[in-house]
Design a protein around this motif. Structure first.
Motif: not given
Ligand code: ADE
Length: 230
Positions: A87-89, A134-141
């Motif tokens: 997760t990004p957080d 510190d960026y958001v992906l469309s999923g954790g994969e």
């Molecule tokens: N899922 C979406 N963004 C992520 C990130 N930056 N790091 C880990 N999981 C993520």
């Protein structure tokens, strides 16, 4: 070591572990990665694993029940050292964390998708939360693949030359020195003389100096960390 990864888009995770270094690690029985399709634990005949979020707002949330079922099913046969949510957080992933996790026996990684997973799964099962930046992906994969790759290559015997991971960038809070292969002269650019002379002590000293210079130039923050003794 074994890493199980729960995902709603398992196809995104198929390729990274079936080539090159990590494939060889798997063939040698050193590193096993299993991808678990969350839809196999869907709650109804529509294969549902996500739902609208309470309170409104765009984006679906991965539901509690399929995730709880999947995790508990896996726990029947495996005791996990960590259950990790990508997760990004989460805490920022780095080489130190990769080193620490590479010493574990069994890891379970949960990939979020859409808006993420229901908070109660985080409260009930997750022992560690990791962000790869510190960026958001469309999923954790893709993030899970990054983490599993960084861990897998550190397992003793996975790299051909076992010592080579020790000289990776970041292992001593230093970036890696430059490397060269043949030819010794390429378009007028020469390989540094010291590397051609074959004196291992001089080569070591040169590499350390280059690593320090490169770190000073590009990532001075890493050197400050070293002085802080981290
Ligand atoms: N899922 C979406 N963004 C992520 C990130 N930056 N790091 C880990 N999981 C993520």
């Amino acid at each position: 070591m074994k890493i199980d990864i729960i995902s709603v888009v398992p196809a995104l995770l198929e390729s990274p572990f079936t080539h090159s270094i990590l494939k060889r690690a798997n063939d040698k029985g050193l590193f096993e990665v299993n991808i678990i399709n969350l839809r196999d634990f869907a709650i109804n005949k529509h294969n549902q694993v996500d739902d609208y979020q309470y309170g409104g707002g765009a984006g679906m949330v991965l539901m509690c029940e399929p995730l709880a079922k999947a995790i508990e099913h896996l726990q029947q046969t495996t005791t996990y050292d960590e259950i990790i949510y990508m997760t990004p957080d989460g805490e920022r992933f780095n080489q130190q964390t990769a080193n620490r996790l590479s010493l574990k026996e069994n890891l379970l990684i949960i990939c979020g998708h859409y808006k993420g997973i229901d908070e109660r799964i985080r409260q009930l099962y997750i022992t560690m939360e990791i962000s790869i930046g510190d960026y958001v992906l469309s999923g954790g994969e893709l993030a899970a693949a990054v983490v599993a790759d960084a861990i897998g290559r550190l397992i003793p015997g996975v790299l051909n030359n076992e010592t080579s991971a020790l000289f990776d960038s970041f292992q001593d809070n230093l970036l890696a020195p430059p490397v060269y292969t043949r030819p010794a002269d390429f378009r007028g650019l020469q390989v540094p003389e010291i590397l051609l002379q074959g004196d291992p002590k001089k080569v070591d000293d040169w590499r350390h100096e280059q690593a320090l210079n490169r770190t000073q130039e590009r990532r001075p923050d890493l050197l400050e960390r070293e002085y802080e003794g981290q």
